[in-house]
Design a protein around this motif. Structure first.
Motif, PDB file in Angstrom:
ATOM      1  N   GLY A  94       0.831  -1.191   0.000  1.00 29.80           N
ATOM      2  CA  GLY A  94       0.000   0.000   0.000  1.00 29.80           C
ATOM      3  C   GLY A  94       0.867   1.242   0.000  1.00 29.80           C
ATOM      4  O   GLY A  94       2.058   1.194   0.281  1.00 29.80           O
ATOM      5  N   LYS A  95       0.253   2.346  -0.352  1.00 28.38           N
ATOM      6  CA  LYS A  95       0.978   3.620  -0.472  1.00 28.38           C
ATOM      7  C   LYS A  95       1.185   4.232   0.905  1.00 28.38           C
ATOM      8  O   LYS A  95       0.324   4.940   1.415  1.00 28.38           O
ATOM      9  CB  LYS A  95       0.214   4.585  -1.375  1.00 28.38           C
ATOM     10  CG  LYS A  95       0.157   4.149  -2.806  1.00 28.38           C
ATOM     11  CD  LYS A  95      -0.606   5.163  -3.636  1.00 28.38           C
ATOM     12  CE  LYS A  95      -0.651   4.755  -5.085  1.00 28.38           C
ATOM     13  NZ  LYS A  95      -1.416   5.691  -5.896  1.00 28.38           N
ATOM     14  N   GLU A  96       2.340   3.969   1.492  1.00 33.18           N
ATOM     15  CA  GLU A  96       2.701   4.574   2.761  1.00 33.18           C
ATOM     16  C   GLU A  96       3.797   5.598   2.508  1.00 33.18           C
ATOM     17  O   GLU A  96       4.648   5.415   1.662  1.00 33.18           O
ATOM     18  CB  GLU A  96       3.200   3.516   3.739  1.00 33.18           C
ATOM     19  CG  GLU A  96       2.138   2.527   4.150  1.00 33.18           C
ATOM     20  CD  GLU A  96       2.643   1.516   5.150  1.00 33.18           C
ATOM     21  OE1 GLU A  96       3.772   1.665   5.654  1.00 33.18           O
ATOM     22  OE2 GLU A  96       1.912   0.553   5.411  1.00 33.18           O
ATOM     23  N   GLY A  97       3.794   6.653   3.254  1.00 33.77           N
ATOM     24  CA  GLY A  97       4.837   7.657   3.127  1.00 33.77           C
ATOM     25  C   GLY A  97       4.641   8.548   1.918  1.00 33.77           C
ATOM     26  O   GLY A  97       3.682   8.442   1.162  1.00 33.77           O
ATOM     27  N   SER A  98       5.598   9.435   1.744  1.00 31.63           N
ATOM     28  CA  SER A  98       5.554  10.428   0.677  1.00 31.63           C
ATOM     29  C   SER A  98       5.846   9.801  -0.688  1.00 31.63           C
ATOM     30  O   SER A  98       6.658   8.886  -0.791  1.00 31.63           O
ATOM     31  CB  SER A  98       6.589  11.519   0.976  1.00 31.63           C
ATOM     32  OG  SER A  98       6.757  12.370  -0.125  1.00 31.63           O
ATOM     33  N   TRP A  99       5.226  10.340  -1.721  1.00 29.25           N
ATOM     34  CA  TRP A  99       5.472   9.845  -3.084  1.00 29.25           C
ATOM     35  C   TRP A  99       6.929  10.052  -3.473  1.00 29.25           C
ATOM     36  O   TRP A  99       7.465   9.324  -4.310  1.00 29.25           O
ATOM     37  CB  TRP A  99       4.547  10.529  -4.090  1.00 29.25           C
ATOM     38  CG  TRP A  99       4.802  12.000  -4.219  1.00 29.25           C
ATOM     39  CD1 TRP A  99       4.208  13.003  -3.517  1.00 29.25           C
ATOM     40  CD2 TRP A  99       5.753  12.638  -5.070  1.00 29.25           C
ATOM     41  NE1 TRP A  99       4.718  14.218  -3.880  1.00 29.25           N
ATOM     42  CE2 TRP A  99       5.678  14.029  -4.836  1.00 29.25           C
ATOM     43  CE3 TRP A  99       6.666  12.191  -6.013  1.00 29.25           C
ATOM     44  CZ2 TRP A  99       6.474  14.950  -5.500  1.00 29.25           C
ATOM     45  CZ3 TRP A  99       7.456  13.115  -6.672  1.00 29.25           C
ATOM     46  CH2 TRP A  99       7.357  14.475  -6.416  1.00 29.25           C
ATOM     47  N   SER A 100       7.598  11.044  -2.877  1.00 27.51           N
ATOM     48  CA  SER A 100       8.988  11.333  -3.239  1.00 27.51           C
ATOM     49  C   SER A 100       9.950  10.299  -2.666  1.00 27.51           C
ATOM     50  O   SER A 100      11.110  10.236  -3.081  1.00 27.51           O
ATOM     51  CB  SER A 100       9.385  12.729  -2.773  1.00 27.51           C
ATOM     52  OG  SER A 100       9.316  12.829  -1.366  1.00 27.51           O
ATOM     53  N   ASN A 101       9.486   9.470  -1.735  1.00 24.64           N
ATOM     54  CA  ASN A 101      10.304   8.397  -1.175  1.00 24.64           C
ATOM     55  C   ASN A 101       9.646   7.041  -1.398  1.00 24.64           C
ATOM     56  O   ASN A 101       9.660   6.179  -0.520  1.00 24.64           O
ATOM     57  CB  ASN A 101      10.512   8.605   0.341  1.00 24.64           C
ATOM     58  CG  ASN A 101      11.469   9.724   0.620  1.00 24.64           C
ATOM     59  OD1 ASN A 101      12.419   9.931  -0.114  1.00 24.64           O
ATOM     60  ND2 ASN A 101      11.217  10.450   1.677  1.00 24.64           N
ATOM     61  N   ARG A 102       9.084   6.862  -2.588  1.00 21.46           N
ATOM     62  CA  ARG A 102       8.370   5.618  -2.859  1.00 21.46           C
ATOM     63  C   ARG A 102       8.661   5.166  -4.284  1.00 21.46           C
ATOM     64  O   ARG A 102       8.489   5.924  -5.226  1.00 21.46           O
ATOM     65  CB  ARG A 102       6.870   5.846  -2.653  1.00 21.46           C
ATOM     66  CG  ARG A 102       6.044   4.606  -2.772  1.00 21.46           C
ATOM     67  CD  ARG A 102       4.599   4.835  -2.401  1.00 21.46           C
ATOM     68  NE  ARG A 102       3.981   5.865  -3.222  1.00 21.46           N
ATOM     69  CZ  ARG A 102       3.223   6.843  -2.749  1.00 21.46           C
ATOM     70  NH1 ARG A 102       2.981   6.958  -1.479  1.00 21.46           N
ATOM     71  NH2 ARG A 102       2.691   7.732  -3.568  1.00 21.46           N
TER      72      ARG A 102
END
Length: 69
Positions: free
Chosen positions: A20-28
């Protein structure tokens, strides 16, 4: 659970893998279909970059070489 919640992501700043999308998009990085693929995110990116660089080099050199046809 949505489709995005079922996919896997890699956080290059921490080295963590999450579903799942956890954290910021810039660190994913992702999405990936499996946890193991997300763990290999850096290897996958490196291989894709190597392939893209080879294709770019081939494009850059399209007019060079033996032209005696």
């Amino acid at each position: 659970m949505t489709m995005a919640d079922e996919q896997w992501y890699f956080d290059p700043s921490t080295g963590d893998v999450a579903q799942g999308k956890e954290g910021s998009w810039s660190n994913r990085m992702g999405p990936y279909d499996s946890e193991s693929a997300a763990r290999d995110a850096l290897k996958i990116a490196q291989a894709r970059n190597k392939q893209a660089d080879a294709e770019d080099e081939a494009d850059d050199n399209w007019g060079t070489g033996d032209q005696r046809n």
